[in-house]
Design a protein around this motif. Structure first.
Motif, PDB file in Angstrom:
ATOM      1  N   MET A  45      29.964  42.331 -17.305  1.00  0.00           N
ATOM      2  CA  MET A  45      29.322  41.105 -17.769  1.00  0.00           C
ATOM      3  C   MET A  45      30.390  40.066 -18.096  1.00  0.00           C
ATOM      4  O   MET A  45      31.436  40.408 -18.642  1.00  0.00           O
ATOM      5  CB  MET A  45      28.509  41.417 -19.028  1.00  0.00           C
ATOM      6  N   HIS A  46      30.132  38.819 -17.740  1.00  0.00           N
ATOM      7  CA  HIS A  46      31.014  37.717 -18.132  1.00  0.00           C
ATOM      8  C   HIS A  46      30.135  36.525 -18.465  1.00  0.00           C
ATOM      9  O   HIS A  46      29.460  35.971 -17.595  1.00  0.00           O
ATOM     10  CB  HIS A  46      31.994  37.367 -17.009  1.00  0.00           C
ATOM     11  N   LEU A  47      30.128  36.162 -19.742  1.00  0.00           N
ATOM     12  CA  LEU A  47      29.310  35.046 -20.225  1.00  0.00           C
ATOM     13  C   LEU A  47      30.221  33.938 -20.715  1.00  0.00           C
ATOM     14  O   LEU A  47      31.286  34.197 -21.259  1.00  0.00           O
ATOM     15  CB  LEU A  47      28.411  35.506 -21.373  1.00  0.00           C
ATOM     16  N   ARG A  48      29.766  32.704 -20.553  1.00  0.00           N
ATOM     17  CA  ARG A  48      30.586  31.550 -20.936  1.00  0.00           C
ATOM     18  C   ARG A  48      29.697  30.499 -21.577  1.00  0.00           C
ATOM     19  O   ARG A  48      28.580  30.234 -21.120  1.00  0.00           O
ATOM     20  CB  ARG A  48      31.257  30.970 -19.690  1.00  0.00           C
ATOM     21  N   TYR A  49      30.208  29.890 -22.653  1.00  0.00           N
ATOM     22  CA  TYR A  49      29.548  28.739 -23.272  1.00  0.00           C
ATOM     23  C   TYR A  49      30.573  27.624 -23.345  1.00  0.00           C
ATOM     24  O   TYR A  49      31.640  27.781 -23.923  1.00  0.00           O
ATOM     25  CB  TYR A  49      29.043  29.114 -24.679  1.00  0.00           C
ATOM     26  N   ASN A  50      30.275  26.482 -22.732  1.00  0.00           N
ATOM     27  CA  ASN A  50      31.223  25.363 -22.651  1.00  0.00           C
ATOM     28  C   ASN A  50      30.888  24.240 -23.637  1.00  0.00           C
ATOM     29  O   ASN A  50      31.258  23.095 -23.414  1.00  0.00           O
ATOM     30  CB  ASN A  50      31.271  24.822 -21.220  1.00  0.00           C
ATOM     31  N   ASN A  51      30.180  24.577 -24.705  1.00  0.00           N
ATOM     32  CA  ASN A  51      29.713  23.639 -25.728  1.00  0.00           C
ATOM     33  C   ASN A  51      28.549  22.774 -25.260  1.00  0.00           C
ATOM     34  O   ASN A  51      28.136  21.864 -25.982  1.00  0.00           O
ATOM     35  CB  ASN A  51      30.852  22.783 -26.300  1.00  0.00           C
ATOM     36  N   HIS A  52      28.023  23.068 -24.074  1.00  0.00           N
ATOM     37  CA  HIS A  52      26.825  22.384 -23.574  1.00  0.00           C
ATOM     38  C   HIS A  52      25.817  23.380 -23.019  1.00  0.00           C
ATOM     39  O   HIS A  52      24.630  23.251 -23.264  1.00  0.00           O
ATOM     40  CB  HIS A  52      27.176  21.362 -22.484  1.00  0.00           C
TER      41      HIS A  52
ATOM     42  N   GLN B   7      21.138  26.411 -23.958  1.00  0.00           N
ATOM     43  CA  GLN B   7      21.907  26.355 -25.194  1.00  0.00           C
ATOM     44  C   GLN B   7      21.222  27.111 -26.333  1.00  0.00           C
ATOM     45  O   GLN B   7      21.844  27.397 -27.344  1.00  0.00           O
ATOM     46  CB  GLN B   7      22.147  24.900 -25.607  1.00  0.00           C
ATOM     47  N   CYS B   8      19.962  27.467 -26.176  1.00  0.00           N
ATOM     48  CA  CYS B   8      19.212  28.144 -27.235  1.00  0.00           C
ATOM     49  C   CYS B   8      18.698  29.490 -26.730  1.00  0.00           C
ATOM     50  O   CYS B   8      18.402  29.643 -25.551  1.00  0.00           O
ATOM     51  CB  CYS B   8      18.037  27.296 -27.688  1.00  0.00           C
ATOM     52  N   ALA B   9      18.592  30.447 -27.656  1.00  0.00           N
ATOM     53  CA  ALA B   9      18.137  31.789 -27.305  1.00  0.00           C
ATOM     54  C   ALA B   9      17.042  32.225 -28.256  1.00  0.00           C
ATOM     55  O   ALA B   9      17.108  31.953 -29.458  1.00  0.00           O
ATOM     56  CB  ALA B   9      19.300  32.765 -27.380  1.00  0.00           C
ATOM     57  N   ALA B  10      16.033  32.913 -27.709  1.00  0.00           N
ATOM     58  CA  ALA B  10      14.992  33.518 -28.534  1.00  0.00           C
ATOM     59  C   ALA B  10      15.586  34.770 -29.179  1.00  0.00           C
ATOM     60  O   ALA B  10      16.246  35.568 -28.527  1.00  0.00           O
ATOM     61  CB  ALA B  10      13.784  33.872 -27.686  1.00  0.00           C
TER      62      ALA B  10
ATOM     63  N   ASP C 118      19.216  36.727 -20.580  1.00  0.00           N
ATOM     64  CA  ASP C 118      19.519  35.378 -21.050  1.00  0.00           C
ATOM     65  C   ASP C 118      20.959  35.344 -21.562  1.00  0.00           C
ATOM     66  O   ASP C 118      21.261  35.986 -22.576  1.00  0.00           O
ATOM     67  CB  ASP C 118      18.542  34.995 -22.158  1.00  0.00           C
ATOM     68  N   PRO C 119      21.860  34.613 -20.907  1.00  0.00           N
ATOM     69  CA  PRO C 119      23.253  34.594 -21.357  1.00  0.00           C
ATOM     70  C   PRO C 119      23.421  34.024 -22.765  1.00  0.00           C
ATOM     71  O   PRO C 119      24.321  34.416 -23.495  1.00  0.00           O
ATOM     72  CB  PRO C 119      23.978  33.740 -20.324  1.00  0.00           C
ATOM     73  N   ALA C 120      22.532  33.125 -23.166  1.00  0.00           N
ATOM     74  CA  ALA C 120      22.649  32.536 -24.505  1.00  0.00           C
ATOM     75  C   ALA C 120      22.364  33.564 -25.601  1.00  0.00           C
ATOM     76  O   ALA C 120      22.866  33.424 -26.714  1.00  0.00           O
ATOM     77  CB  ALA C 120      21.707  31.341 -24.643  1.00  0.00           C
ATOM     78  N   LEU C 121      21.589  34.629 -25.303  1.00  0.00           N
ATOM     79  CA  LEU C 121      21.222  35.590 -26.329  1.00  0.00           C
ATOM     80  C   LEU C 121      22.437  36.359 -26.844  1.00  0.00           C
ATOM     81  O   LEU C 121      22.638  36.469 -28.050  1.00  0.00           O
ATOM     82  CB  LEU C 121      20.148  36.549 -25.817  1.00  0.00           C
ATOM     83  N   MET C 122      23.255  36.893 -25.959  1.00  0.00           N
ATOM     84  CA  MET C 122      24.438  37.650 -26.406  1.00  0.00           C
ATOM     85  C   MET C 122      25.396  36.742 -27.163  1.00  0.00           C
ATOM     86  O   MET C 122      25.948  37.121 -28.198  1.00  0.00           O
ATOM     87  CB  MET C 122      25.145  38.277 -25.213  1.00  0.00           C
ATOM     88  N   LEU C 123      25.594  35.527 -26.673  1.00  0.00           N
ATOM     89  CA  LEU C 123      26.484  34.583 -27.351  1.00  0.00           C
ATOM     90  C   LEU C 123      25.898  34.154 -28.693  1.00  0.00           C
ATOM     91  O   LEU C 123      26.634  33.935 -29.658  1.00  0.00           O
ATOM     92  CB  LEU C 123      26.753  33.382 -26.447  1.00  0.00           C
ATOM     93  N   ALA C 124      24.563  34.064 -28.784  1.00  0.00           N
ATOM     94  CA  ALA C 124      23.920  33.740 -30.061  1.00  0.00           C
ATOM     95  C   ALA C 124      24.180  34.840 -31.088  1.00  0.00           C
ATOM     96  O   ALA C 124      24.480  34.547 -32.251  1.00  0.00           O
ATOM     97  CB  ALA C 124      22.417  33.530 -29.862  1.00  0.00           C
ATOM     98  N   LEU C 125      24.085  36.102 -30.680  1.00  0.00           N
ATOM     99  CA  LEU C 125      24.362  37.207 -31.600  1.00  0.00           C
ATOM    100  C   LEU C 125      25.782  37.117 -32.136  1.00  0.00           C
ATOM    101  O   LEU C 125      26.028  37.322 -33.326  1.00  0.00           O
ATOM    102  CB  LEU C 125      24.140  38.558 -30.910  1.00  0.00           C
TER     103      LEU C 125
END
Length: 194
Positions: free
Chosen positions: A87-94, A25-28, A107-114
């Motif tokens: 690329m296919h990234l998904r965040y399900n709120n968890h 859930q977290c990205a550097a 890290d999939p969280a990095l692109m979604l964090a941006l």
């Protein structure tokens, strides 16, 4: 297969932070600090396709991003300009996950964090930033700082619809992204009489 510049940059950032404990859930963030993804219901549901022009270390690449956000999650699909899914990234709120990735170290969280750092409300972004980071915001810009150093600079052309056209600069990664929403395609039935 040569990876587009954005993947190379994100891969470098991911590898540099490989020693950090893995949190889905977290990205550097390149340059220092971390951001934890926030709930997708914090902004109205939207769907858009964008052209992303990336400059990284003097090289230029482009891709199409297809983004869908609703109260249940966030989907990000990266496509070549010819429509090939890369690329296919998904965040399900968890958890953030890669359904398709050009490299397993990414890290999939990095692109979604941006994406969230650029588009989520300021209070949600501040809640996701680690305590050493600050957010400065004006009508047409947003700056993410840490220790007086700019980690991310975001400029909006239309603050009313921020994802329509924006530019993101990430100095530590020597990367800039110029993002423009593509016009919606007319419905196949538009203009046809019943």
């Amino acid at each position: 297969m040569k990876l587009p510049a954005i993947f190379v940059c994100l891969l470098i950032a991911s590898v540099l932070n490989a020693c950090a404990p893995h949190d889905t859930q977290c990205a550097a963030i390149p340059g220092g600090g971390k951001y934890c993804l926030q709930n997708t219901a914090l902004i109205p549901a939207f769907e858009t396709q964008q052209q992303v022009d990336i400059t990284f270390n003097g090289k230029h690449e482009s891709m199409i991003a297809s983004i869908e956000n609703d109260a249940h999650g966030l989907d990000f699909v990266g496509l070549t300009l010819f429509g090939q899914k890369i690329m296919h990234l998904r965040y399900n709120n968890h958890d953030a996950s890669a359904l398709l990735s050009p490299d397993k170290r990414l890290d999939p969280a990095l692109m979604l964090a941006l994406l969230q750092l650029a588009l989520w409300p300021a209070d949600a972004v501040m809640a996701g930033l680690d305590p050493a980071m600050q957010l400065e915001e004006s009508a047409q810009a947003r700056h993410i700082n840490r220790g007086g150093k700019v980690l991310m600079d975001i400029q909006y052309t239309d603050p009313a619809i921020p994802y329509r056209q924006l530019a993101i600069s990430i100095p530590a990664a020597q990367m800039t992204l110029n993002i423009t929403s593509l016009p919606e395609e007319p419905s196949a039935t538009s203009g046809l009489e019943p």
